[in-house]
Scaffold this active site. Structure first.
Site, mmCIF file in Angstrom:
data_model
loop_
_atom_site.group_PDB
_atom_site.id
_atom_site.type_symbol
_atom_site.label_atom_id
_atom_site.label_comp_id
_atom_site.label_asym_id
_atom_site.label_seq_id
_atom_site.Cartn_x
_atom_site.Cartn_y
_atom_site.Cartn_z
ATOM 1 N N ASP A 156 0.842 -1.202 0.000
ATOM 2 C CA ASP A 156 0.000 0.000 0.000
ATOM 3 C C ASP A 156 0.875 1.249 0.000
ATOM 4 O O ASP A 156 1.697 1.435 0.898
ATOM 5 C CB ASP A 156 -0.883 0.006 1.255
ATOM 6 C CG ASP A 156 -1.793 1.226 1.288
ATOM 7 O OD1 ASP A 156 -2.826 1.203 0.598
ATOM 8 O OD2 ASP A 156 -1.454 2.220 1.973
ATOM 9 N N TYR A 167 2.677 10.053 -0.199
ATOM 10 C CA TYR A 167 3.732 9.507 0.676
ATOM 11 C C TYR A 167 5.130 9.832 0.145
ATOM 12 O O TYR A 167 6.117 9.699 0.869
ATOM 13 C CB TYR A 167 3.603 7.985 0.857
ATOM 14 C CG TYR A 167 2.316 7.505 1.507
ATOM 15 C CD1 TYR A 167 1.427 8.393 2.124
ATOM 16 C CD2 TYR A 167 1.979 6.157 1.519
ATOM 17 C CE1 TYR A 167 0.248 7.943 2.701
ATOM 18 C CE2 TYR A 167 0.803 5.703 2.108
ATOM 19 C CZ TYR A 167 -0.062 6.606 2.688
ATOM 20 O OH TYR A 167 -1.225 6.159 3.262
ATOM 21 N N LYS A 196 -2.915 5.988 -4.332
ATOM 22 C CA LYS A 196 -4.081 6.835 -4.026
ATOM 23 C C LYS A 196 -4.001 8.208 -4.683
ATOM 24 O O LYS A 196 -2.918 8.784 -4.815
ATOM 25 C CB LYS A 196 -4.199 7.004 -2.503
ATOM 26 C CG LYS A 196 -4.100 5.692 -1.741
ATOM 27 C CD LYS A 196 -4.340 5.831 -0.258
ATOM 28 C CE LYS A 196 -3.954 4.554 0.475
ATOM 29 N NZ LYS A 196 -2.564 4.526 0.944
ATOM 30 N N HIS A 238 -8.026 9.290 -1.914
ATOM 31 C CA HIS A 238 -7.344 9.203 -0.617
ATOM 32 C C HIS A 238 -8.195 9.755 0.542
ATOM 33 O O HIS A 238 -8.281 9.150 1.610
ATOM 34 C CB HIS A 238 -6.003 9.942 -0.704
ATOM 35 C CG HIS A 238 -5.004 9.523 0.323
ATOM 36 N ND1 HIS A 238 -3.655 9.511 0.081
ATOM 37 C CD2 HIS A 238 -5.151 9.105 1.600
ATOM 38 C CE1 HIS A 238 -3.019 9.105 1.172
ATOM 39 N NE2 HIS A 238 -3.924 8.855 2.109
HETATM 40 P P1 NDP Z 1 0.503 1.077 12.000
HETATM 41 O O1 NDP Z 1 -0.652 0.857 12.910
HETATM 42 O O2 NDP Z 1 0.754 0.119 10.906
HETATM 43 O O3 NDP Z 1 1.790 1.257 12.928
HETATM 44 C C1 NDP Z 1 3.045 1.597 12.432
HETATM 45 C C2 NDP Z 1 3.988 1.735 13.618
HETATM 46 O O4 NDP Z 1 4.111 0.487 14.285
HETATM 47 C C3 NDP Z 1 5.391 2.166 13.225
HETATM 48 O O5 NDP Z 1 5.865 3.048 14.237
HETATM 49 C C4 NDP Z 1 6.167 0.842 13.233
HETATM 50 O O6 NDP Z 1 7.526 1.075 13.540
HETATM 51 C C5 NDP Z 1 5.479 0.116 14.376
HETATM 52 N N1 NDP Z 1 5.519 -1.356 14.271
HETATM 53 C C6 NDP Z 1 5.184 -2.112 13.193
HETATM 54 N N2 NDP Z 1 5.267 -3.431 13.485
HETATM 55 C C7 NDP Z 1 5.685 -3.511 14.775
HETATM 56 C C8 NDP Z 1 5.991 -4.598 15.644
HETATM 57 N N3 NDP Z 1 5.860 -5.863 15.236
HETATM 58 N N4 NDP Z 1 6.398 -4.303 16.907
HETATM 59 C C9 NDP Z 1 6.521 -3.016 17.320
HETATM 60 N N5 NDP Z 1 6.253 -1.943 16.550
HETATM 61 C C10 NDP Z 1 5.832 -2.192 15.279
HETATM 62 O O7 NDP Z 1 0.341 2.577 11.434
HETATM 63 P P2 NDP Z 1 0.151 3.369 10.089
HETATM 64 O O8 NDP Z 1 -0.557 4.606 10.487
HETATM 65 O O9 NDP Z 1 1.415 3.464 9.345
HETATM 66 O O10 NDP Z 1 -0.893 2.512 9.223
HETATM 67 C C11 NDP Z 1 -0.512 1.466 8.360
HETATM 68 C C12 NDP Z 1 -0.618 1.849 6.906
HETATM 69 O O11 NDP Z 1 -1.951 2.199 6.565
HETATM 70 C C13 NDP Z 1 0.166 3.095 6.491
HETATM 71 O O12 NDP Z 1 1.546 2.881 6.452
HETATM 72 C C14 NDP Z 1 -0.476 3.412 5.172
HETATM 73 O O13 NDP Z 1 -0.006 2.538 4.165
HETATM 74 C C15 NDP Z 1 -1.945 3.155 5.508
HETATM 75 N N6 NDP Z 1 -2.620 4.388 5.963
HETATM 76 C C16 NDP Z 1 -3.564 4.937 5.130
HETATM 77 C C17 NDP Z 1 -4.180 6.122 5.462
HETATM 78 C C18 NDP Z 1 -5.206 6.677 4.544
HETATM 79 O O14 NDP Z 1 -5.580 7.856 4.709
HETATM 80 N N7 NDP Z 1 -5.712 5.918 3.597
HETATM 81 C C19 NDP Z 1 -3.863 6.852 6.700
HETATM 82 C C20 NDP Z 1 -2.907 6.164 7.549
HETATM 83 C C21 NDP Z 1 -2.329 4.980 7.175
HETATM 84 P P3 NDP Z 1 8.772 0.850 12.498
HETATM 85 O O15 NDP Z 1 8.300 1.229 11.115
HETATM 86 O O16 NDP Z 1 9.803 1.798 13.043
HETATM 87 O O17 NDP Z 1 9.157 -0.574 12.612
#
Ligand code: NDP
Length: 302
Positions: free
Chosen positions: A46, A51, A76, A107
């Site tokens: 995604d 981004y 998006k 989006h």
């Molecule tokens: P998530 O809920 O996926 O959380 C991401 C965070 O969790 C990061 O800080 C990552 O750290 C950490 N993390 C991931 N796996 C682990 C683990 N196993 N243990 C501990 N920490 C972990 O948040 P997002 O808001 O990024 O949502 C996911 C995706 O959804 C986005 O990346 C995007 O693609 C999409 N999205 C879409 C939106 C929209 O408007 N359509 C808005 C928001 C998100 P690290 O990377 O440092 O490992």
């Protein structure tokens, strides 16, 4: 081991239940993240124009050696291009280095001024969003629904649409195609029951974003999640991911950390009691984590 669960969209296409999110995955780290994910077995990525990492995502897909048609790729449409979606899609395809995406989403429901003071987030002199006044998402959809016929995207959908906005879209005389997907914030603090029921009735698949609670994954600290993780010998993140999939949504956890990317790719079937225990979290803590102020356009049900 991942179970490789999938869902079928209203187009007949199959979407892998578990994908890699890439928001806030910087251009210098996302290439490696996508490569690691594809190697680990992910086949769903995604991204989004806004981004700023589509080129690196595309390079990783190319360098992975995995056939393009074996990967489900979503990007998006950004608000400043809502009057001209095909142009934004063309830019994304060029950056990604692919001929098509599998899913193209509006989006956010809010159209933004393409000639404003900022490429992505134009504002008015009083600091509020510079929204297009003579345009709305119904008009955007009229254009977006023509995109599958160009071959540049296999399916089209929306993101951050409430039931009210979906109803407005579906009942508009110009709407010919039901969105394949609505990608929304969804996690135990925001279980989105009303939206899930509505989407199911209309044949719209829901993708859950921010499944771990977004930045720094705060939901991992929840006692109910930790207790299930401990009992099942899984990580809290794996429990949260499996909760989402067990409720019929695809889910796109983001990580740029190799070992997390690999361990997150491990969905399993949570039983009803555990699903309910996680559901109950919202009874004590209910909150939305991603809440940009779009002015008049309300994008959520609560
Ligand atoms: P998530 O809920 O996926 O959380 C991401 C965070 O969790 C990061 O800080 C990552 O750290 C950490 N993390 C991931 N796996 C682990 C683990 N196993 N243990 C501990 N920490 C972990 O948040 P997002 O808001 O990024 O949502 C996911 C995706 O959804 C986005 O990346 C995007 O693609 C999409 N999205 C879409 C939106 C929209 O408007 N359509 C808005 C928001 C998100 P690290 O990377 O440092 O490992």
């Amino acid at each position: 081991m991942a179970t490789g669960r999938v869902f079928t969209l209203n187009t007949g296409a199959v979407i892998p239940a578990l994908g890699l999110g890439t928001w806030q995955s910087g251009p210098n780290e996302v290439y490696e993240a996508v490569l690691v994910a594809l190697k680990a077995g992910y086949r769903h990525i995604d991204t989004a124009y806004v981004y700023g990492n589509e080129a690196e995502v595309g390079n990783a897909i190319k360098d992975s050696g995995i056939a393009r048609e074996d990967i489900f790729l979503t990007t998006k449409l950004w608000g400043t291009y809502q009057t001209n979606p095909e142009t934004n899609l063309d830019i994304s395809l060029k950056k990604l280095g692919v001929n098509y995406v599998d899913l193209y989403l509006i989006h956010w429901p809010t159209p933004l001024n393409p000639n404003g003071n900022h490429e992505f987030f134009p504002t008015l002199p009083d600091g509020t969003r510079d929204r297009l006044k003579d345009w709305d998402f119904v008009k955007t959809w009229e254009l977006v629904q023509k995109l599958p016929a160009t071959g540049k995207t296999k399916a089209v959908g929306v993101s951050n649409f409430s039931t009210v906005n979906l109803e407005k879209l579906l009942t508009a005389p110009t709407t010919k195609i039901v969105p394949a997907v609505n990608q929304v914030e969804l996690h135990p603090y925001l279980p989105q029951k009303k939206l899930l029921d509505y989407a199911k009735e209309k044949g719209i698949h829901i993708t859950a974003y921010s499944p771990l609670g977004s930045t720094n994954a705060p939901l991992q600290q929840e006692a109910a999640v930790q207790a299930i993780a401990k009992r099942l010998n899984r990580s809290p993140a794996q429990v949260l991911i499996s909760w989402a999939i067990s409720r019929g949504t695809s889910v796109i956890p983001k990580s740029v950390t190799a070992e997390r990317i690999i361990s997150n790719f491990d969905d399993f079937v949570l039983d009803e009691a555990d699903i309910e225990a996680v559901d109950a979290i919202s009874q004590t803590t209910a909150k939305r984590l991603i809440n940009p102020n779009w002015g008049e356009v309300v994008f959520h049900d609560d």
